[in-house]
Design an enzyme around this catalytic site. Structure first.
Site, PDB file in Angstrom:
ATOM      1  N   HIS A  29      45.051  36.161  39.038  1.00 52.86           N
ATOM      2  CA  HIS A  29      45.066  37.457  39.576  1.00 52.86           C
ATOM      3  C   HIS A  29      46.468  37.581  39.702  1.00 52.86           C
ATOM      4  O   HIS A  29      47.421  36.931  40.256  1.00 52.86           O
ATOM      5  CB  HIS A  29      44.202  37.627  40.978  1.00 52.86           C
ATOM      6  CG  HIS A  29      44.860  36.812  42.159  1.00 52.86           C
ATOM      7  ND1 HIS A  29      45.505  37.791  43.124  1.00 52.86           N
ATOM      8  CD2 HIS A  29      44.814  35.739  42.778  1.00 52.86           C
ATOM      9  CE1 HIS A  29      46.184  36.907  44.115  1.00 52.86           C
ATOM     10  NE2 HIS A  29      45.533  35.643  43.927  1.00 52.86           N
ATOM     11  N   ASP A  41      52.103  34.538  45.894  1.00 50.84           N
ATOM     12  CA  ASP A  41      50.780  34.483  46.056  1.00 50.84           C
ATOM     13  C   ASP A  41      50.045  33.776  44.676  1.00 50.84           C
ATOM     14  O   ASP A  41      49.350  33.015  44.774  1.00 50.84           O
ATOM     15  CB  ASP A  41      50.368  35.851  46.290  1.00 50.84           C
ATOM     16  CG  ASP A  41      48.924  36.039  46.376  1.00 50.84           C
ATOM     17  OD1 ASP A  41      48.139  35.029  46.867  1.00 50.84           O
ATOM     18  OD2 ASP A  41      48.323  37.375  46.435  1.00 50.84           O
ATOM     19  N   GLU A  74      42.052  41.168  43.692  1.00 51.69           N
ATOM     20  CA  GLU A  74      41.347  39.869  44.108  1.00 51.69           C
ATOM     21  C   GLU A  74      41.542  39.782  45.584  1.00 51.69           C
ATOM     22  O   GLU A  74      40.617  39.390  46.427  1.00 51.69           O
ATOM     23  CB  GLU A  74      42.082  38.806  43.636  1.00 51.69           C
ATOM     24  CG  GLU A  74      41.776  37.303  44.098  1.00 51.69           C
ATOM     25  CD  GLU A  74      42.384  36.742  45.359  1.00 51.69           C
ATOM     26  OE1 GLU A  74      41.797  35.824  45.600  1.00 51.69           O
ATOM     27  OE2 GLU A  74      43.432  37.370  45.589  1.00 51.69           O
ATOM     28  N   GLU A  75      42.475  40.355  46.129  1.00 47.01           N
ATOM     29  CA  GLU A  75      42.802  40.284  47.776  1.00 47.01           C
ATOM     30  C   GLU A  75      41.760  41.247  48.514  1.00 47.01           C
ATOM     31  O   GLU A  75      41.234  40.993  49.573  1.00 47.01           O
ATOM     32  CB  GLU A  75      44.167  40.875  48.093  1.00 47.01           C
ATOM     33  CG  GLU A  75      45.175  40.334  47.507  1.00 47.01           C
ATOM     34  CD  GLU A  75      45.278  38.685  48.030  1.00 47.01           C
ATOM     35  OE1 GLU A  75      44.634  38.349  48.997  1.00 47.01           O
ATOM     36  OE2 GLU A  75      46.173  37.763  47.598  1.00 47.01           O
TER      37      GLU A  75
END
Length: 97
Positions: A29, A41, A74-75
Site C-alpha cells: 500500500h 510506513d 489501507e489505513e
C-alpha cells in the site's frame, strides 16, 4: 460498526509470463495516516516491489504472470485492497484475473 468509504486510486501492472497458468500478485500500500510523513510506513514495500519488477524485467521471462498491486486507503481498513479484489471479480480480464 463504521463502514469505511474512500475515493480509492489503486495502481496495478501485469508482467506477462511466457506460459501463464495463473497470476501471482505482489501487493503493497502507498497511503499513510493523515498528518504523518509516511515515508517509512509502506515506502520500503513500494520500493521493494518496484525493484522486483525492474529485476524481473531484466531477466528471462517467468512462466506465470506477476501482478504488481499498489493499493490506496489501507489505513482506512484495507479499502483499496477490497476494492481491487471486488473490481477484479466483476471484470474478467482485469489486472488480476
Amino acid at each position: 460498526m463504521p463502514f469505511p468509504v474512500a475515493d480509492v486510486r489503486n495502481v496495478a501492472a501485469r508482467l506477462p509470463g511466457r506460459a501463464s497458468t495463473k497470476a501471482v500478485a505482489l501487493v503493497a500500500h502507498y497511503d499513510t495516516v493523515l498528518h504523518a510523513p509516511g515515508a517509512a510506513d509502506a515506502g520500503s514495500a513500494v520500493a521493494a516491489l518496484l525493484e522486483t519488477l525492474r529485476a524481473l524485467r531484466a531477466g528471462p521471462p517467468l512462466r506465470n504472470d506477476v501482478v504488481f498491486v499498489f493499493t490506496d486507503a489501507e489505513e482506512l481498513g484495507m479499502v483499496g485492497a477490497e476494492a481491487f479484489v471486488a473490481e477484479s471479480a466483476r471484470r474478467p480480464g482485469s489486472a488480476w484475473s
